[in-house]
Design a protein around this motif. Sequence first.
Motif, short mmCIF file in Angstrom:
data_model
loop_
_atom_site.label_atom_id
_atom_site.label_comp_id
_atom_site.label_asym_id
_atom_site.label_seq_id
_atom_site.Cartn_x
_atom_site.Cartn_y
_atom_site.Cartn_z
N VAL A 190 0.85 -1.18 0.00
CA VAL A 190 0.00 0.00 0.00
C VAL A 190 0.89 1.23 0.00
N ALA A 202 -5.60 -4.79 2.94
CA ALA A 202 -5.25 -3.55 2.25
C ALA A 202 -6.49 -2.80 1.79
N ASP A 203 -7.46 -3.53 1.22
CA ASP A 203 -8.69 -2.88 0.74
C ASP A 203 -9.50 -2.32 1.90
N GLN A 204 -9.56 -3.05 3.01
CA GLN A 204 -10.31 -2.58 4.16
C GLN A 204 -9.68 -1.33 4.76
N TYR A 205 -8.37 -1.21 4.65
CA TYR A 205 -7.70 -0.01 5.14
C TYR A 205 -8.15 1.22 4.35
N ARG A 206 -8.24 1.09 3.02
CA ARG A 206 -8.71 2.20 2.20
C ARG A 206 -10.17 2.52 2.48
N VAL A 207 -10.97 1.46 2.60
CA VAL A 207 -12.40 1.67 2.90
C VAL A 207 -12.55 2.37 4.26
N ASN A 217 -1.19 -5.84 -5.60
CA ASN A 217 -2.02 -6.82 -4.92
C ASN A 217 -1.20 -8.07 -4.58
N ILE A 246 -3.54 1.07 -3.38
CA ILE A 246 -2.93 -0.26 -3.39
C ILE A 246 -1.95 -0.32 -4.55
N ASN A 255 -4.95 -9.04 0.48
CA ASN A 255 -5.68 -8.04 -0.32
C ASN A 255 -6.86 -7.47 0.45
N ALA A 256 -7.52 -8.32 1.26
CA ALA A 256 -8.67 -7.85 2.02
C ALA A 256 -8.25 -6.83 3.07
N ARG A 270 -5.72 -13.89 -0.41
CA ARG A 270 -7.04 -13.27 -0.27
C ARG A 270 -7.08 -12.35 0.95
#
Length: 798
Positions: A70, A212-217, A448, A445, A209-210, A206
């Motif tokens: 990230v 990293a994505d949750q951090y942005r969300v 990935n 990100i 990536n989850a 999985r």
Amino acid sequence: MSKTFSFELPSQVPAEAETTGNAMPTDLKSLLGTVYRRFWLIAISFLTVFMLVAYVTFTATPTYRSTAVVQLDTEQQNVIDLGSVLSGLVASTAVIDTEVMVMQSKSLLTKVAEKQKLDEDAEFNWTLREEKPGMFDGLKRQIKSLFGMSTAKKDPFAGMSVDERNAAIEDAVVGTLMSKVSVGRVGTTYLISVTVTSESPETAARLANAVADQYRVQQMETKLDATRRATEWLTDRTSALKSEVEDKENRVAKFIADNDMETAMGGTITEQNISYLTTQKTQAEVELNRARSRYDSLQRQIASGAGVDGISEVLESQLITNLKQQLSSVRSRVEDLKTRLGPQHPELIGAMAEQDDIERQIQAEMQRIANNLENEVKVKRDQVNRLQGQINQAGSKLRGNNLANVRLRELQRDAETSRILYEEFISRSKETREQSDLIEPDAIILSNASVPHSPSAPRTKLNLLIGAVLGGILGAGLALLAEMFDMKISSSEDIEKKLGVNAIGTVPLIKTSNALGFGQMNPADYLIENPLSAFAESVRYLRAAIAFSDLDSETKTVAITSSLPDEGKTSLTLALGRMSAMSGARTLVIDGDFRRRQLTDAAGLKPEIGFIEYLFGAGQLSDAITKDPKSMLDILPLSLTGHTPHDVFGTRAFDDLLVRLRSMYDLILIDTGPLLLMAEARVVSGKTDKAILVVRWRHTNRSAARQSLGLLKSFKADLLGVTLNMVNLNRRRHYRDPGAGYDAYRKYYQIETKPSLFGFKWKSAGKKDDGSVRPKAIQTPPSLAEHSSEPPEKVDAE
């Protein structure tokens, strides 16, 4: 008497011995000796650690690692500047480290676990795993059954409601996920790596990536939530500020009205009133001064005796003028009547009475004028005082107004501040509502996570190498620790450097048995049988040390003692006496150990009259002294009933005995009891020419030897030195001892002897079954066991 032993830590070593005390070995020979002495400790430690690491390595479940990267966006731009409300990340190490902690926080990972439904994965939810019998489960059940404990498995959720059970499982799932997630900064960049370890490669990729994505969300949600809360707060605050501004302005107006602070013509009413009253007061003071001046002038004229014609205020009175005219006329008539009539004439008396009456009226008028002037002064004074009071009252009010002005200005500033803040909040509220549509997260990100193809752990070769290194380190550490805490005396160097006294030889350990099988051979008997052995040579050296101990005076009496029992001093004393007697010297050995009489038993004597009986006059000296059956040695033994509670060595009889024996013998050896256990040994050591302290190799503790040396010093004993007894020549080479080892003794003393009475002879060195070299020793009949150094009571008579 019970034995007492003390344990000495390395820190108790004297300062003079610290440099060469139990320091860790530094040279190669010392290191090899340490390895040899502590071989089994090192080997067991190494094998334990290595096998444990190997077991963990080969039984561990393979795991896979996958990483997502990230990038923090530190250059976010806002169309409208909102200050610190919605600002982007500041490029600092503290901020980046904070974001790392946020990415691996429990709140974020809880949302990841919920979205990925990890409670349905057996890797994270332990309640879904199939239990496998452990290595020690059977043993645990047997132990519990043995102690009457229940072997049934306990339910960890017993007594919990469904919600509590679900919460406990959720906490366990999140805790497992937290242990598998690793977040870290990449060098000094703005990149953050998210690494997830899992038993499944797909799950690892999985979840990375989850996270990293949750951090942005979560960043988006945090900013949106902050915007929403800021908008609501600004709206509420604006409304509150509006009411606050109105309230503060009303308070200002009310304060002005309550304190009569209205202004007119550029000043307050109070200030104008003070100015008017001051003018009035000035005029009144002028009039007062004028009236007071007239009154004071009148009083001075009256006091000086001036007549009516001399007082200006009186002359201005019309009444006084009339009275003066009347008085003048009456006086003329009185003078005329006096010339014409007699003094008793009624007309003259009446004229004189009228004259007196007019004069009284003039005086009364003068007094009235003076009173009027005085009243006028009082009135003027009262008028001035009244005006001054009004001025003072107005001044007090003005001062109050000045103080009120401070409060008024404070209220005005407060109202102005609230007004400015109110206007700022109105502007900020409008900006916030406009900015809510322009929010973006502060991270992207960069890459990935991909599915790994090979496990990351366990790393078999590396683990085994680490296990070998750790095992070696542990073994070496324990060996060095054992060396550091080894308080036993191992060499002559230990005696000289750690005890600080002279070492007078080392006596080797005898490994042999009686040929007839009736027990162990006494070292003194071994000396007779083997006069050219290493043992005999060491005793011969000890005798020479005594003979040449003092070149100025002859050494005749020697006390041989030890710190504690079982250190071989009795056998060494008997052997030393026999060696001296065999050399042609007149030698006497005295058994001074009243409690154990071991020297008497070692010599095979059972006298009826001995040392004690002679001292107390129960026999003659010739009857008490016994000839040694195996040599020319004289022995002053102890009888079976020779124990006495009295102080033998402190008596005058013992001193006289020593004087007498000096004239009879060349060398007198006294076998005493242990120094730390018997007070008699300390007394006799102070009365002899020399004293020898015997310490047993690898048996005597340094603290015990040091205490014994201290006792000898306190009793003023002349210490000849310390003898190291019962030295295992085969093992001594592995200790830091400059003396010869077993091989050197074997080569020098390797001789062929005729079979003795007991059938002994020397044999050449051979090899054992394991291939190691067998040292040369005395060949014994097959039925006899080799005499070893353990336990000590089988080696020496003591």
